[in-house]
Design a protein around this motif. Structure first.
Motif, short mmCIF file in Angstrom:
data_model
loop_
_atom_site.label_atom_id
_atom_site.label_comp_id
_atom_site.label_asym_id
_atom_site.label_seq_id
_atom_site.Cartn_x
_atom_site.Cartn_y
_atom_site.Cartn_z
N GLY A 1 0.79 -1.21 0.00
CA GLY A 1 0.00 0.00 0.00
C GLY A 1 0.83 1.26 0.00
N VAL A 2 2.14 1.19 0.21
CA VAL A 2 2.99 2.37 0.21
C VAL A 2 4.16 2.11 -0.72
CG1 VAL A 2 4.42 3.90 1.59
CG2 VAL A 2 2.41 2.85 2.62
N SER A 3 4.25 2.93 -1.77
CA SER A 3 5.40 2.81 -2.66
C SER A 3 5.63 4.15 -3.33
CB SER A 3 5.14 1.73 -3.73
OG SER A 3 4.05 2.08 -4.54
N GLY A 4 6.88 4.58 -3.35
CA GLY A 4 7.23 5.83 -4.00
C GLY A 4 6.41 6.98 -3.46
N SER A 5 5.76 7.72 -4.41
CA SER A 5 4.97 8.87 -4.00
C SER A 5 3.49 8.53 -3.82
CB SER A 5 5.12 9.98 -5.05
OG SER A 5 4.60 9.51 -6.29
N ASP A 6 3.14 7.24 -3.92
CA ASP A 6 1.75 6.84 -3.74
C ASP A 6 1.32 7.05 -2.29
OD1 ASP A 6 1.64 6.00 -6.36
OD2 ASP A 6 2.01 3.90 -5.88
N ASP A 7 0.08 7.46 -2.13
CA ASP A 7 -0.48 7.57 -0.80
C ASP A 7 -0.83 6.17 -0.29
OD1 ASP A 7 -0.30 10.32 -0.69
OD2 ASP A 7 -2.33 10.63 -1.47
N PRO A 8 -0.81 5.98 1.04
CA PRO A 8 -1.21 4.68 1.58
C PRO A 8 -2.69 4.43 1.28
CG PRO A 8 -0.45 6.16 3.32
CD PRO A 8 -0.38 6.91 2.05
N SER A 9 -3.04 3.18 1.19
CA SER A 9 -4.44 2.81 0.95
C SER A 9 -5.29 3.20 2.14
CB SER A 9 -4.55 1.31 0.69
OG SER A 9 -4.26 0.60 1.89
N ALA A 10 -6.59 3.32 1.90
CA ALA A 10 -7.52 3.63 2.99
C ALA A 10 -7.46 2.56 4.08
CB ALA A 10 -8.94 3.77 2.44
N GLU A 11 -7.32 1.30 3.67
CA GLU A 11 -7.25 0.21 4.63
C GLU A 11 -6.00 0.32 5.52
OE1 GLU A 11 -7.64 -0.31 1.26
OE2 GLU A 11 -9.79 -0.71 1.31
N LEU A 12 -4.88 0.69 4.90
CA LEU A 12 -3.65 0.84 5.66
C LEU A 12 -3.75 2.01 6.63
CD1 LEU A 12 -0.79 -0.14 6.18
CD2 LEU A 12 -0.02 1.26 4.27
N LEU A 13 -4.32 3.11 6.18
CA LEU A 13 -4.50 4.26 7.06
C LEU A 13 -5.44 3.93 8.22
CD1 LEU A 13 -4.74 7.08 4.39
CD2 LEU A 13 -2.91 6.78 6.06
#
Length: 126
Positions: free
Chosen positions: A3-15
Motif C-alpha cells: 500500500g505504500v510505494s514511492g509517491s503513492d499515498d497509503p491505501s484507505a485500509e492501511l491508514l
C-alpha cells in the motif's frame, strides 16, 4: 509494506489500520505499559506497580495489546512475563516520549547486560 510505494499515498485500509494502532496507544496506561516493556520484560505485578494500576486493569490492557500483536507473553515458572513483540512499536513510543520530555529530561538507560535490547521472545520451536 503493502500500500505504500514511492509517491503513492497509503491505501484507505492501511491508514485505517494505522489509526486503530495509534488509537490503541492513546490510552495513558497502555502507552505507559509499552514504555515499561520497551525497557525489558515484566510480569503483571511489576507492571501494575510501575504504571500505578490494579492487577486487573493492567491485565485487561495487556490483553488488548496482545490481541493487537504489540506485546506477547511467555511462561516463566508460575508467572507470565510480557514483552514488546514489535521493536518498531517500542521505538515509536520511546521516540515520542523522549521528544515530548525534551533533551536530558529522561535519565539515560544503562546498557543491558549481555548486549543489545531484546524485544521478541517467541520460541523458535527448539
Amino acid at each position: 509494506m503493502a500500500g505504500v510505494s514511492g509517491s503513492d499515498d497509503p491505501s484507505a485500509e492501511l491508514l485505517q489500520a494505522a489509526a486503530a494502532s495509534f488509537g490503541l496507544l492513546a490510552s495513558t496506561m497502555r502507552l505507559h505499559i509499552v514504555w515499561v516493556l520497551s525497557q525489558g520484560e515484566a510480569d503483571v505485578g511489576t507492571l501494575a506497580e510501575r504504571v500505578g494500576g490494579t492487577l486487573q486493569a493492567v491485565s485487561q490492557h495487556l490483553a488488548k495489546l496482545k490481541l493487537a500483536g504489540m506485546v506477547s507473553n511467555r511462561r516463566e515458572g508460575r508467572r507470565q512475563v510480557y514483552g514488546v513483540d514489535d521493536p518498531q512499536v517500542a521505538t515509536l513510543v520511546r521516540l515520542m516520549i523522549e521528544k515530548l520530555a525534551g533533551p536530558g529530561a529522561l535519565p539515560q538507560q544503562p546498557p543491558r547486560a549481555g548486549g543489545g535490547e531484546v524485544y521478541r521472545f517467541r520460541s523458535s520451536g527448539a
